[in-house]
Enzyme design. Structure first.
Site, mmCIF file in Angstrom:
data_model
loop_
_atom_site.group_PDB
_atom_site.id
_atom_site.type_symbol
_atom_site.label_atom_id
_atom_site.label_comp_id
_atom_site.label_asym_id
_atom_site.label_seq_id
_atom_site.Cartn_x
_atom_site.Cartn_y
_atom_site.Cartn_z
ATOM 1 N N ASP A 409 0.824 -1.208 0.000
ATOM 2 C CA ASP A 409 0.000 0.000 0.000
ATOM 3 C C ASP A 409 0.863 1.266 0.000
ATOM 4 O O ASP A 409 1.530 1.580 0.984
ATOM 5 C CB ASP A 409 -0.906 -0.042 1.243
ATOM 6 C CG ASP A 409 -1.854 1.132 1.301
ATOM 7 O OD1 ASP A 409 -1.923 1.910 0.330
ATOM 8 O OD2 ASP A 409 -2.533 1.284 2.336
ATOM 9 N N GLY A 451 -5.278 3.455 -7.759
ATOM 10 C CA GLY A 451 -5.550 3.616 -9.195
ATOM 11 C C GLY A 451 -4.710 4.680 -9.874
ATOM 12 O O GLY A 451 -4.890 4.976 -11.050
ATOM 13 N N TRP A 452 -3.747 5.263 -9.130
ATOM 14 C CA TRP A 452 -2.953 6.367 -9.692
ATOM 15 C C TRP A 452 -2.236 5.938 -10.965
ATOM 16 O O TRP A 452 -1.780 4.796 -11.082
ATOM 17 C CB TRP A 452 -1.922 6.856 -8.678
ATOM 18 C CG TRP A 452 -2.549 7.525 -7.487
ATOM 19 C CD1 TRP A 452 -3.874 7.854 -7.337
ATOM 20 C CD2 TRP A 452 -1.888 7.910 -6.271
ATOM 21 N NE1 TRP A 452 -4.074 8.430 -6.104
ATOM 22 C CE2 TRP A 452 -2.885 8.478 -5.433
ATOM 23 C CE3 TRP A 452 -0.583 7.841 -5.818
ATOM 24 C CZ2 TRP A 452 -2.589 8.967 -4.160
ATOM 25 C CZ3 TRP A 452 -0.291 8.333 -4.555
ATOM 26 C CH2 TRP A 452 -1.281 8.892 -3.746
ATOM 27 N N ASP A 472 -10.490 4.485 -1.174
ATOM 28 C CA ASP A 472 -11.094 3.538 -0.228
ATOM 29 C C ASP A 472 -12.617 3.541 -0.298
ATOM 30 O O ASP A 472 -13.250 4.586 -0.405
ATOM 31 C CB ASP A 472 -10.670 3.898 1.202
ATOM 32 C CG ASP A 472 -9.201 3.604 1.433
ATOM 33 O OD1 ASP A 472 -8.482 3.363 0.443
ATOM 34 O OD2 ASP A 472 -8.783 3.625 2.597
HETATM 35 C C1 GLA Z 1 -5.223 2.672 2.722
HETATM 36 C C2 GLA Z 1 -5.794 1.528 1.920
HETATM 37 C C3 GLA Z 1 -6.821 0.795 2.761
HETATM 38 C C4 GLA Z 1 -6.196 0.300 4.051
HETATM 39 C C5 GLA Z 1 -5.559 1.465 4.784
HETATM 40 C C6 GLA Z 1 -4.746 0.983 5.976
HETATM 41 O O1 GLA Z 1 -6.178 3.646 2.979
HETATM 42 O O2 GLA Z 1 -6.362 1.983 0.734
HETATM 43 O O3 GLA Z 1 -7.362 -0.289 2.037
HETATM 44 O O4 GLA Z 1 -5.245 -0.678 3.760
HETATM 45 O O5 GLA Z 1 -4.693 2.200 3.950
HETATM 46 O O6 GLA Z 1 -4.131 2.030 6.642
#
Ligand code: GLA
Length: 656
Positions: A409, A451-452, A472
């Protein structure tokens, strides 16, 4: 605080029946003095005298002292009992979004009186001056103030500024929005064996193999697999296949499940080569329920419930830990004053995860797989340590701990990424791919960077198995539908081993912290969510604690004919072939030549949706099967038409 003024009312009726003056209370009530917590809000919380983000209410540069800030789709129901006279307000999109040209919401304000539309603002965009809303509401029993999405479905911060109701008699009161009752469509699995789950599984030569053959039906069940490649063994009572295959190749096997009532069999292909993740991963992830309140016990509870509830018998496999298992970033975790990595740079889990290896062992012996999360940056989104400069150690550690899935992430990588040009966006993902290639374990590689840079166009090239295509998700119609229905342009990039990921499921109990609530999606919205995610070949990651599943959520997650659409070995993502007036038709070609068709209604009233055979390139009379009910609807000559509930779906299979 209602603005009361006592007035004397004289009505003809009173004169005749009572022959005297009657005294009643009349006045005006500011909407912001009603219970705004009862407003159904598409994103965030509606607020009194503030915008949905908590700023002073402001429309096209003009601030308003009073009013209600909300977000589409928004419903505010008010009981009037026929005693109100007029609603007045100034409506518009709040400046907190319209200042930024790239973030301009578009909404429609509507006033509904006893189910009849009394007034509509027509579409309003950010940056537009407030519109006056003045509506005669005499005789209305229940007033509903609606904010719908306009052309796009983001940044819909909507204000009912200076909104008040004049009344004579009883003061208006806010009402709780009635929640539609869940209704179950999925038939209960029968007692006879029925094999479920993916029809194909990929593994790299020499790497540890774990696949659980799954079936519904009465236990005890005995499993058999004919034609297993050398190096693999099957446990006949659990269906778990383990071992390693050294020789690359396509192995066609026959899987058999037998109980005292009968026997089922099906072909199952084991593909030993350089591709894994040949069908979208199905499992659980800790984020949408627990967020940083996750711990070892909670992960085990979901894993155990995956088996105990029988979800595992429908192909659910992964148990994925999201953010917050590591120590807080810094040379030392500030909370405990201890190092965040050991002397060789390997990551150390925090006190909520006392032993990662024991945890994955527990998950594996259940026949399930384990997933982990980290960021390529110095920190994760929640300020825990990331992999930056320790990529090799982290890949090795994840393999050693026994993880089968990595969500990588972006988050803290922004601090070190440079210009965020294409090469900057790709660099960390290429690096971790290299490190994962150096370990002797198949680890599904899930890219998460919202999606960047149109990641769907290069996710495969950097070695991803799936890639998040959006920001999210949350448990509202505008979030879920906004994300799901925006996936139409990525279809061509999905294929076995490479999946677009529109984020995790928001069904059951969610909450992003210790306190959970039932998903705010209505039952029909949840049918839409699961149907759409299956048509999109999305990874299916349940975001609620499995040990707290209610019957409705269980029924949503255990419909094998619906899940088969997601797991179809051809791996073609549905394409949208129709999108007008809130009616959408999505079509996905299946391996056996049949088509899965989703007929969606994004309006807030029910309407008929039709699919013509020539629109989906089929000829002659077709059999239509209702996948949620698992029942044939009949044979149809040239088209199929059905009334679809508000925000609902009809998911069908069309075949010769
Ligand atoms: C980002 C991701 C989420 C989750 C949080 C955790 O926002 O897109 O899916 O994993 O981090 O901090």
């Amino acid at each position: 605080m209602a603005m009361h003024r006592r007035i004397y009312l004289l009505t003809a009726g009173m004169v005749f029946s009572m022959g005297a003056f009657a005294i009643a209370e009349a006045g005006s009530v500011w909407l912001d003095t009603l219970d705004v917590s009862l407003i159904q809000t598409g994103w965030g919380d509606s607020r009194a005298n503030r915008s949905v983000d908590g700023n002073p209410l402001s429309i096209q540069g003009k601030e308003f002292e009073r009013g209600v800030g909300t977000h589409a789709d928004s419903l505010f129901m008010i009981q009037l009992d026929g005693e109100a006279t007029e609603l007045s307000a100034l409506v518009g999109v709040d400046d907190e979004v319209s200042k930024d040209e790239t973030k301009r919401g578009s909404v429609v304000f509507k006033v509904i009186g006893d189910k009849k539309e009394l007034w509509s603002s027509e579409q309003m965009k950010g940056g537009q001056a407030a519109k006056e809303c003045r509506v005669d509401i005499k005789g209305i029993k229940v007033l509903t103030l609606v904010v719908e999405q306009g052309d796009d479905n983001t940044y819909d911060h909507a204000d009912w500024a200076m909104a008040k109701i004049d009344y004579a008699g009883k003061a208006p009161v806010a009402l709780e929005i009635p929640r539609p009752k869940p209704y179950i469509l999925t038939p209960k699995a029968g007692p006879r064996p029925r094999i479920t789950g993916p029809k194909v599984f990929g593994v790299r030569p020499g790497n540890p193999f774990l696949f659980t053959v799954t079936a519904t039906g009465e236990r005890p069940m005995k499993f058999d697999v004919q034609g297993l490649p050398e190096g693999l063994t099957l446990d006949a009572s659990s269906g778990q296949i383990r071992g390693t295959v050294r020789k690359a190749g396509e192995y066609k096997t026959t899987v058999i499940a037998e109980n005292k009532l009968g026997k089922a069999q099906r072909e199952f292909r084991i593909s030993v080569g350089d591709k894994i993740c040949l069908t979208p991963p199905m499992g659980w992830n800790s984020w949408n329920c627990w967020a940083c309140a996750v711990d070892d016990d909670k992960v085990r509870a979901s894993a155990k419930a995956m088996v105990d509830s029988g979800l595992i018998n429908h192909g659910w496999t992964y148990i994925n830990i999201d953010d917050c298992w590591m120590r807080k970033a810094g040379a030392q975790d500030p909370a405990i004053g201890e190092p965040v990595r050991d002397n060789d740079g390997y990551p150390i889990s925090n006190a909520r995860f006392p032993d990662m290896k024991k945890l994955t062992d527990y998950i594996h012996q259940l026949g399930l797989k384990a997933g982990v999360y980290i960021s390529p940056g110095p920190t994760t989104c929640q300020g825990y340590i990331g992999s930056w400069k320790f990529e090799r150690q982290d890949a090795q550690q994840f393999a050693e701990w026994g993880f089968d899935y990595l969500k990588y992430d972006w988050c803290g990588y922004s601090d070190v990424s440079g210009n965020e040009k294409m090469e900057d966006l790709q660099r960390p993902y290429i690096l971790m791919r290299k490190m994962l290639d150096e370990v002797d374990r198949d680890i599904v590689y899930s890219l998460c960077q919202y999606g960047w840079g149109d990641v769907w166009t290069w996710g495969e090239a950097v070695g991803g198995n799936c890639w998040r295509t959006t920001g999210d998700i949350t448990d509202s119609w505008s979030s879920m539908a906004g994300i799901g229905f925006a996936q139409a342009d990525h279809a061509q990039y999905a294929k076995p081993g490479c999946w677009n990921d529109p984020d995790m499921l928001v069904v059951g109990k969610v909450g992003w912290g210790p306190k959970l609530h039932d998903s705010r999606l209505t039952p029909d919205e949840q049918y839409t969510h699961i149907s759409l995610w299956c048509l999109l070949n999305s990874p299916l990651l349940i975001g609620c604690p499995i040990e707290q599943l209610d019957d409705f959520t269980y029924s949503l997650l255990t419909n094998d004919e619906v899940l088969d659409i997601n797991q179809d070995p051809l791996g073609q993502q549905a394409r949208r072939i129709y999108n007008e007036s809130g009616k959408q038709v999505w079509v996905k070609r299946l391996e056996d030549g049949a088509l899965a068709v989703g007929l969606f209604n994004t309006q807030s009233f029910s309407q008929a949706v039709t699919v013509g055979w020539k629109d989906i390139d089929v000829r002659g009379t077709q059999t239509v099967r209702d996948l949620w009910r698992q029942a044939d609807e009949g044979r149809f000559e040239s088209q199929y038409s059905v009334e679809v509930p508000a925000h609902g779906v009809k998911l069908i299979r069309v075949s010769k």
